[in-house]
Scaffold this motif. Structure first.
Motif, PDB file in Angstrom:
ATOM      1  N   ILE A  12       0.897  -1.196   0.113  1.00 44.98           N
ATOM      2  CA  ILE A  12      -0.115   0.005  -0.017  1.00 44.98           C
ATOM      3  C   ILE A  12       0.891   1.399  -0.092  1.00 44.98           C
ATOM      4  O   ILE A  12       1.901   1.242   0.313  1.00 44.98           O
ATOM      5  CB  ILE A  12      -0.984   0.102   1.301  1.00 44.98           C
ATOM      6  CG1 ILE A  12      -0.092   0.106   2.423  1.00 44.98           C
ATOM      7  CG2 ILE A  12      -2.146  -1.066   1.220  1.00 44.98           C
ATOM      8  CD1 ILE A  12      -1.157   0.339   3.861  1.00 44.98           C
ATOM      9  N   ALA A  13       0.130   2.315  -0.303  1.00 51.83           N
ATOM     10  CA  ALA A  13       0.850   3.725  -0.364  1.00 51.83           C
ATOM     11  C   ALA A  13      -0.082   4.849   0.320  1.00 51.83           C
ATOM     12  O   ALA A  13      -1.126   4.308   0.259  1.00 51.83           O
ATOM     13  CB  ALA A  13       1.502   4.208  -1.898  1.00 51.83           C
ATOM     14  N   LEU A  14       0.434   5.733   0.838  1.00 51.53           N
ATOM     15  CA  LEU A  14      -0.730   6.526   1.466  1.00 51.53           C
ATOM     16  C   LEU A  14      -0.343   8.165   0.876  1.00 51.53           C
ATOM     17  O   LEU A  14       0.744   8.448   0.772  1.00 51.53           O
ATOM     18  CB  LEU A  14      -0.256   6.745   2.907  1.00 51.53           C
ATOM     19  CG  LEU A  14      -0.987   7.642   3.689  1.00 51.53           C
ATOM     20  CD1 LEU A  14      -2.557   7.067   3.843  1.00 51.53           C
ATOM     21  CD2 LEU A  14      -0.424   7.791   4.988  1.00 51.53           C
ATOM     22  N   LEU A  64     -10.641   4.800 -14.224  1.00 50.46           N
ATOM     23  CA  LEU A  64     -10.511   4.228 -13.015  1.00 50.46           C
ATOM     24  C   LEU A  64      -9.038   4.497 -12.483  1.00 50.46           C
ATOM     25  O   LEU A  64      -8.166   3.844 -13.095  1.00 50.46           O
ATOM     26  CB  LEU A  64     -10.779   2.585 -12.918  1.00 50.46           C
ATOM     27  CG  LEU A  64     -10.866   1.912 -11.383  1.00 50.46           C
ATOM     28  CD1 LEU A  64     -11.613   2.659 -10.341  1.00 50.46           C
ATOM     29  CD2 LEU A  64     -10.732   0.573 -11.629  1.00 50.46           C
ATOM     30  N   LEU A  65      -8.904   5.253 -11.247  1.00 53.28           N
ATOM     31  CA  LEU A  65      -7.506   5.463 -10.853  1.00 53.28           C
ATOM     32  C   LEU A  65      -7.128   4.208  -9.897  1.00 53.28           C
ATOM     33  O   LEU A  65      -5.771   3.711  -9.980  1.00 53.28           O
ATOM     34  CB  LEU A  65      -7.521   6.677 -10.040  1.00 53.28           C
ATOM     35  CG  LEU A  65      -7.690   7.849 -10.833  1.00 53.28           C
ATOM     36  CD1 LEU A  65      -7.824   9.148 -10.040  1.00 53.28           C
ATOM     37  CD2 LEU A  65      -6.547   8.217 -11.829  1.00 53.28           C
ATOM     38  N   ASP A  66      -7.712   3.686  -8.969  1.00 54.87           N
ATOM     39  CA  ASP A  66      -7.595   2.625  -7.984  1.00 54.87           C
ATOM     40  C   ASP A  66      -8.534   2.361  -7.095  1.00 54.87           C
ATOM     41  O   ASP A  66      -9.504   3.538  -6.628  1.00 54.87           O
ATOM     42  CB  ASP A  66      -6.353   2.854  -7.366  1.00 54.87           C
ATOM     43  CG  ASP A  66      -5.713   1.652  -6.634  1.00 54.87           C
ATOM     44  OD1 ASP A  66      -5.990   0.546  -7.063  1.00 54.87           O
ATOM     45  OD2 ASP A  66      -4.861   1.800  -5.759  1.00 54.87           O
ATOM     46  N   ASP A  67      -8.696   1.052  -6.582  1.00 58.68           N
ATOM     47  CA  ASP A  67      -9.672   0.851  -5.315  1.00 58.68           C
ATOM     48  C   ASP A  67      -8.725   1.502  -3.990  1.00 58.68           C
ATOM     49  O   ASP A  67      -7.512   1.190  -3.812  1.00 58.68           O
ATOM     50  CB  ASP A  67      -9.778  -0.491  -5.153  1.00 58.68           C
ATOM     51  CG  ASP A  67     -10.476  -1.132  -6.123  1.00 58.68           C
ATOM     52  OD1 ASP A  67     -10.833  -0.362  -7.352  1.00 58.68           O
ATOM     53  OD2 ASP A  67     -10.784  -2.451  -6.147  1.00 58.68           O
ATOM     54  N   GLU A  76      -6.878  11.309   3.904  1.00 63.60           N
ATOM     55  CA  GLU A  76      -5.757  10.248   3.722  1.00 63.60           C
ATOM     56  C   GLU A  76      -6.059   9.261   2.789  1.00 63.60           C
ATOM     57  O   GLU A  76      -7.248   8.565   3.067  1.00 63.60           O
ATOM     58  CB  GLU A  76      -5.116   9.793   5.329  1.00 63.60           C
ATOM     59  CG  GLU A  76      -4.337  10.732   5.982  1.00 63.60           C
ATOM     60  CD  GLU A  76      -3.690  10.278   6.842  1.00 63.60           C
ATOM     61  OE1 GLU A  76      -4.044   9.205   7.454  1.00 63.60           O
ATOM     62  OE2 GLU A  76      -3.086  11.035   7.513  1.00 63.60           O
ATOM     63  N   ILE A  77      -5.588   8.962   1.706  1.00 63.28           N
ATOM     64  CA  ILE A  77      -5.953   7.971   0.684  1.00 63.28           C
ATOM     65  C   ILE A  77      -4.867   6.867   0.870  1.00 63.28           C
ATOM     66  O   ILE A  77      -3.623   6.905   0.572  1.00 63.28           O
ATOM     67  CB  ILE A  77      -5.854   8.548  -0.726  1.00 63.28           C
ATOM     68  CG1 ILE A  77      -6.672   9.703  -0.729  1.00 63.28           C
ATOM     69  CG2 ILE A  77      -6.133   7.540  -1.674  1.00 63.28           C
ATOM     70  CD1 ILE A  77      -6.365  10.740  -2.017  1.00 63.28           C
ATOM     71  N   SER A  78      -5.491   5.661   1.164  1.00 62.22           N
ATOM     72  CA  SER A  78      -4.345   4.573   0.935  1.00 62.22           C
ATOM     73  C   SER A  78      -4.796   3.874  -0.398  1.00 62.22           C
ATOM     74  O   SER A  78      -5.875   3.197  -0.576  1.00 62.22           O
ATOM     75  CB  SER A  78      -4.702   3.531   2.348  1.00 62.22           C
ATOM     76  OG  SER A  78      -4.545   4.194   3.448  1.00 62.22           O
ATOM     77  N   CYS A  79      -3.829   3.592  -1.143  1.00 66.26           N
ATOM     78  CA  CYS A  79      -3.998   2.918  -2.396  1.00 66.26           C
ATOM     79  C   CYS A  79      -2.962   1.878  -2.434  1.00 66.26           C
ATOM     80  O   CYS A  79      -2.042   1.673  -1.518  1.00 66.26           O
ATOM     81  CB  CYS A  79      -3.785   3.865  -3.321  1.00 66.26           C
ATOM     82  SG  CYS A  79      -2.224   4.770  -3.649  1.00 66.26           S
ATOM     83  N   HIS A  80      -3.042   1.057  -3.628  1.00 65.58           N
ATOM     84  CA  HIS A  80      -1.971   0.220  -3.896  1.00 65.58           C
ATOM     85  C   HIS A  80      -0.583   0.852  -4.130  1.00 65.58           C
ATOM     86  O   HIS A  80      -0.521   1.760  -4.724  1.00 65.58           O
ATOM     87  CB  HIS A  80      -2.363  -0.819  -5.262  1.00 65.58           C
ATOM     88  CG  HIS A  80      -3.596  -1.527  -4.852  1.00 65.58           C
ATOM     89  ND1 HIS A  80      -4.622  -1.012  -5.163  1.00 65.58           N
ATOM     90  CD2 HIS A  80      -3.596  -3.029  -4.170  1.00 65.58           C
ATOM     91  CE1 HIS A  80      -5.856  -2.224  -4.941  1.00 65.58           C
ATOM     92  NE2 HIS A  80      -4.874  -3.120  -4.468  1.00 65.58           N
ATOM     93  N   GLY A  81       0.516   0.082  -3.624  1.00 66.73           N
ATOM     94  CA  GLY A  81       1.604   1.047  -3.631  1.00 66.73           C
ATOM     95  C   GLY A  81       2.424   0.639  -5.152  1.00 66.73           C
ATOM     96  O   GLY A  81       3.592   0.100  -4.932  1.00 66.73           O
ATOM     97  N   ASN A  82       1.864   0.939  -5.992  1.00 68.21           N
ATOM     98  CA  ASN A  82       2.467   1.142  -7.323  1.00 68.21           C
ATOM     99  C   ASN A  82       2.715   2.656  -7.369  1.00 68.21           C
ATOM    100  O   ASN A  82       1.799   3.547  -7.606  1.00 68.21           O
ATOM    101  CB  ASN A  82       1.607   0.692  -8.350  1.00 68.21           C
ATOM    102  CG  ASN A  82       2.478   0.714  -9.765  1.00 68.21           C
ATOM    103  OD1 ASN A  82       2.754   1.624 -10.051  1.00 68.21           O
ATOM    104  ND2 ASN A  82       2.207  -0.378 -10.660  1.00 68.21           N
ATOM    105  N   PRO A  83       4.157   2.992  -7.596  1.00 70.30           N
ATOM    106  CA  PRO A  83       4.524   4.375  -7.718  1.00 70.30           C
ATOM    107  C   PRO A  83       3.756   5.273  -8.935  1.00 70.30           C
ATOM    108  O   PRO A  83       3.244   6.497  -8.964  1.00 70.30           O
ATOM    109  CB  PRO A  83       5.808   4.628  -8.051  1.00 70.30           C
ATOM    110  CG  PRO A  83       6.391   3.373  -7.563  1.00 70.30           C
ATOM    111  CD  PRO A  83       5.249   2.349  -7.768  1.00 70.30           C
TER     112      PRO A  83
END
Length: 441
Positions: free
Chosen positions: A17-19, A57-60, A79-86
């Motif tokens: 994940i990324a924040l 679609l950006l991400d879940d 705060e947005i927690s998304c998948h950790g792909n840069p």
């Protein structure tokens, strides 16, 4: 602070994940514009949503909303927690920017927290120490500062100063009256107690530097006594070239590692001998400089050889520098004159664990049992000026100087306290402090 800012709060690397953080008056509006499902935005709750930019679609993601003033910055925050792909992080940031946010500058979230009264300046500075803490003691020091340990102490001093100042300035209103000797003695006693507290805080500055930068351990000795082998053994990796031929190390080699709960910087140096060429001579000069600035010196000699034949002599060291004398290559035998040194063999591992324990004990001895936190260079400079002004005020009372002069020095003390905790601060000072932070903090 009318802008809405956004930035990644996690490093740009592949991860689970990324924040992403967003703070400012338009935070809720911007995130709502990226959603197709209505967003009630109840504070301090988590929401699973899909983010869209137009039809893309950006991400879940998982969203959390922090309503002003109950947030880190004191503003509305998302705060947005998304998948950790840069690449995903980049696309979400781009969407937020196009919807009206701007990219935050380094430390801007914490700067806003300070300006909105969520923390004082000492607590804000402690956050960067917390992030970079290289050991348990450094971590505890940063946590003590973040919880307000230093600011509470300084605000107590400030309250005492205001009380004393009021008493001194009462004499300004009645110029025909001098400060009575018994009153002067009482004021001096209170100021001396304050001076002792400042002295204790100032004495913590070198320890604070060691916690932030690490203890410097320097390996010193003649060529081919096993310095590079010990360097690799302490690091637990092959960083330095090891060779049976003397003079292999021509320059200082530095590396960081952790010994016990301490961050340490280990420096391997060129063996000390008469140099064959200019390059080796420069390496030897750098080795000598490294020994002078080391906190702990590991002085190696060859265990089987008579130490009186060893040409290397440690230079004059300062009182605070520590030395461990090591008889290296002890598997080849130990000369009687080396029996008092720490026996070590990298080949067999003899004495290595014991050496690390010795190093740990010396590192621990640098810090008093009651050490809780230390001041940084900016705070140290302000405290030093405060101590100087305090001393002048004490001398002024002793020498029966006009109360206006004494008052002036006490006002200087108050200004320095304000400078440290952020009651008074210029934009230049704030910029210098917060530009050291990473983006997103």
């Amino acid at each position: 602070m009318e802008d809405t800012i956004v930035a990644p709060a996690t490093p740009p690397a592949l991860s689970a994940i990324a924040l992403i953080r967003m703070s400012g008056p338009k935070s809720l509006e911007i995130i709502s514009s990226l959603l197709r499902k209505s967003f009630k935005g109840e504070p301090q709750r988590l929401y699973y949503r899909k983010l869209y930019f137009g039809e893309e679609l950006l991400d879940d993601v998982v969203l959390s909303y922090w309503k002003s003033p109950r947030s880190y910055t004191g503003e509305d925050m998302i705060e947005i927690s998304c998948h950790g792909n840069p690449y995903i992080v980049e696309r979400i940031l781009e969407a937020c920017l196009k919807k009206g946010a701007r990219l935050a500058s380094p430390g801007e979230f914490t700067k806003r927290a300070f300006l909105n009264g969520k923390m004082d300046l000492t607590q804000a500075e402690a956050i960067i120490d917390l992030i970079h803490a290289g050991g348990m003691l450094a971590l505890k020091s940063a946590q003590a500062l973040q919880s307000g340990g230093l600011s509470k102490e300084l605000l107590r001093i400030r309250a005492e100063l205001i009380d004393i100042l009021a008493e001194v300035e009462a004499y300004i209103d009645f110029p025909e009256e001098d400060i009575q000797p018994e009153v002067g003695d009482q004021l001096i006693g209170r100021l001396l107690a304050m001076e002792n507290k400042l002295s204790t805080l100032l004495s913590s500055a070198p320890l604070s530097r060691v916690l932030r930068e690490g203890v410097t351990i320097v390996l010193a000795g003649s060529p081919n006594v096993g310095k590079s082998s010990l360097f690799n053994a302490l690091l637990k990796e092959n960083r330095a070239i090891v060779s049976p031929h003397p003079g292999t190390t021509r320059d200082t080699i530095e590396a960081e590692c952790r010994i016990g709960s301490f961050l340490v910087k280990i420096i391997d140096t060129a063996g000390q001998r008469v140099a064959d060429d200019q390059i080796e001579a420069e390496g030897i000069r750098r080795a000598q400089e490294a020994v002078k600035r080391g906190d702990l010196i590991l002085h190696l000699v060859s265990a089987p050889d008579d130490p009186s034949t060893d040409p290397y002599v440690l230079p004059q060291l300062q009182a605070q520098q520590k030395v461990i004398a090591i008889a290296s290559k002890a598997d080849l035998g130990i000369h009687p004159a080396n029996k008092d040194k720490h026996a070590l063999s990298i080949v067999t591992g003899m004495g290595l664990e014991e050496l690390e324990e010795k190093i740990k004990k010396i590192l621990e001895s640098f810090f008093p049992m009651d050490f809780s936190y230390g001041v940084n260079p900016r705070q140290q400079a302000a405290l030093a000026k405060m101590a100087e002004a305090l001393n002048k005020a004490i001398l002024g009372i002793k020498n029966s100087l006009p109360p206006e002069l004494i008052s002036s020095e006490l006002h200087e003390c108050l200004e320095r306290v304000g400078e440290i905790v952020g009651l008074v601060s210029s934009e230049d000072i704030l910029d210098k402090i917060f530009q050291k932070f990473c983006i997103g903090k």
